[in-house]
Design an enzyme around this catalytic site. Structure first.
Site, PDB file in Angstrom:
ATOM      1  N   LYS A 292       0.942  -1.104  -0.017  1.00 27.18           N
ATOM      2  CA  LYS A 292       0.159  -0.026  -0.167  1.00 27.18           C
ATOM      3  C   LYS A 292       0.881   1.393   0.057  1.00 27.18           C
ATOM      4  O   LYS A 292       0.521   2.200  -0.713  1.00 27.18           O
ATOM      5  CB  LYS A 292      -0.948   0.002   1.137  1.00 27.18           C
ATOM      6  CG  LYS A 292      -1.980  -1.135   0.895  1.00 27.18           C
ATOM      7  CD  LYS A 292      -2.699  -1.332   2.166  1.00 27.18           C
ATOM      8  CE  LYS A 292      -3.751  -2.552   1.917  1.00 27.18           C
ATOM      9  NZ  LYS A 292      -4.785  -3.080   3.318  1.00 27.18           N
TER      10      LYS A 292
ATOM     11  N   GLN B  25      -4.563  -1.936   9.400  1.00 27.57           N
ATOM     12  CA  GLN B  25      -4.543  -3.217   8.918  1.00 27.57           C
ATOM     13  C   GLN B  25      -5.168  -4.231   9.846  1.00 27.57           C
ATOM     14  O   GLN B  25      -4.801  -4.326  10.820  1.00 27.57           O
ATOM     15  CB  GLN B  25      -3.273  -3.520   8.554  1.00 27.57           C
ATOM     16  CG  GLN B  25      -3.234  -4.938   7.647  1.00 27.57           C
ATOM     17  CD  GLN B  25      -3.621  -4.741   6.343  1.00 27.57           C
ATOM     18  OE1 GLN B  25      -3.648  -3.667   5.682  1.00 27.57           O
ATOM     19  NE2 GLN B  25      -3.964  -5.905   5.798  1.00 27.57           N
TER      20      GLN B  25
ATOM     21  N   ASP C 214     -10.897   2.979   4.090  1.00 23.96           N
ATOM     22  CA  ASP C 214     -11.123   1.521   3.987  1.00 23.96           C
ATOM     23  C   ASP C 214     -12.407   1.414   4.289  1.00 23.96           C
ATOM     24  O   ASP C 214     -13.157   0.176   3.896  1.00 23.96           O
ATOM     25  CB  ASP C 214     -10.727   0.862   5.456  1.00 23.96           C
ATOM     26  CG  ASP C 214      -9.405  -0.204   5.054  1.00 23.96           C
ATOM     27  OD1 ASP C 214      -9.555  -0.761   3.926  1.00 23.96           O
ATOM     28  OD2 ASP C 214      -8.780  -0.626   5.901  1.00 23.96           O
TER      29      ASP C 214
END
Ligand code: GUN
Length: 292
Positions: A54, A98, A121
């Site tokens: 990422k 994450q 997200d």
């Protein structure tokens, strides 16, 4: 092979090129670089690899990234302090924690703390709540399901009025994918470990999204002829012919399914590259929202 192959690598590259173009325009106009903060807790190798990809994608697209790596035994309080700091920072446009987090941490409390304008997200309860309700728009859609829908649309698959089956009901893929399909007027069935007649249910699907994490579980004779098949699975299987000793396969038996489906994503090179591409798109959007 009768199915059209959905080339996720190519489509992801097109999304990334589009984002890079917009980022270049912003920087030329003196606007700040869209900047993503990734938060990794602990040392899971898969999570570390995702986070590093990422950060690398941000760099390749002219965007900024900062990575926060915390020890596996960090306290809830310390992690929450970091999220609050990232929320306040004017230099950070997107925050990605994450998942999964180590078991002692309360994931829900962490996710609900992320400022929704930085929730690239799309996992904050407000964004997910809006996705689940009619007439409401989330600021961000979770990246993998967003990528799945994008692949369908780019491949000319008609979602409206279709019968869609989603295999798996995870917070990260299955459930938001089902909500997105409902929002696009598909009739959606969500299957899981306790679904009774899985093959029979999947056989009704004009669109199948498989996100169940079981190696090649979906067989060719489960697929309705002409169906669109999106395989989210990434499963490692032993393969002595590879240097690494393994290769990646999906949740769908590709060799069988490609003879029946109308179009299908391969593994690798299907949904995988889309997740990061959509994250980059979301991070650009976050910066644009915060310009005002
Ligand atoms: N773990 C597996 N997939 C994802 C994802 O898309 N976002 C985050 N934050 N964690 C993940």
């Amino acid at each position: 092979m009768t199915a059209q192959l959905i080339d996720g690598k190519l489509i992801a590259q097109q999304v990334r090129d589009g984002v890079a173009g917009e980022v270049a325009k912003r920087t030329a106009a003196g606007k700040p670089k869209p900047t993503l903060a990734t938060v990794l807790v602990g040392d899971r190798p898969d999570s570390a690899a995702y986070v590093s990809s990422k950060g690398k994608a941000c760099m390749e697209l002219g965007m900024g990234s900062i990575s926060e790596h915390l020890p596996a035994d960090i306290s809830q309080d310390e992690l929450e302090k970091l999220i609050k700091k990232l929320n306040r920072s004017k230099k950070i446009h997107g925050i990605l924690v994450q998942l999964p987090l180590p078991g002692h941490l309360n994931e829900e409390r962490v996710l609900q703390l992320i400022n929704i304008e930085k929730d690239v997200d799309g996992f904050s309860p407000i964004n997910i709540g809006r996705l689940a309700q009619k007439g409401r728009e989330p600021l961000f859609v979770p990246c993998t399901p967003y990528g799945c829908i994008y692949l369908l649309e780019q491949s000319g698959v008609k979602i409206e009025g279709s019968n869609a089956v989603v295999l798996g009901r995870s917070n990260i893929v299955g459930m938001p994918a089902a909500l997105l399909l409902i929002g696009k007027n598909a009739t959606v069935t969500v299957c899981h470990s306790r679904t009774r007649d899985l093959p029979g249910t999947v056989r009704q699907a004009d669109i199948l999204i498989a996100a169940i994490g079981k190696t090649e579980m979906v067989r060719g004779d489960w697929i309705k002829p002409g169906a669109a098949v999106i395989d989210v699975g990434i499963n490692a299987v032993p393969d002595a012919t590879k240097k690494s000793g393994q290769r990646l396969v999906g949740d769908v038996n590709f060799a069988e399914a490609k003879e029946v489906a109308g179009c299908i994503t391969p593994v690798p090179g299907g949904v995988g590259p889309m997740t990061i591409a959509m994250l980059m798109k979301n991070t650009l959007r976050a910066a644009e929202l915060q310009d005002q």
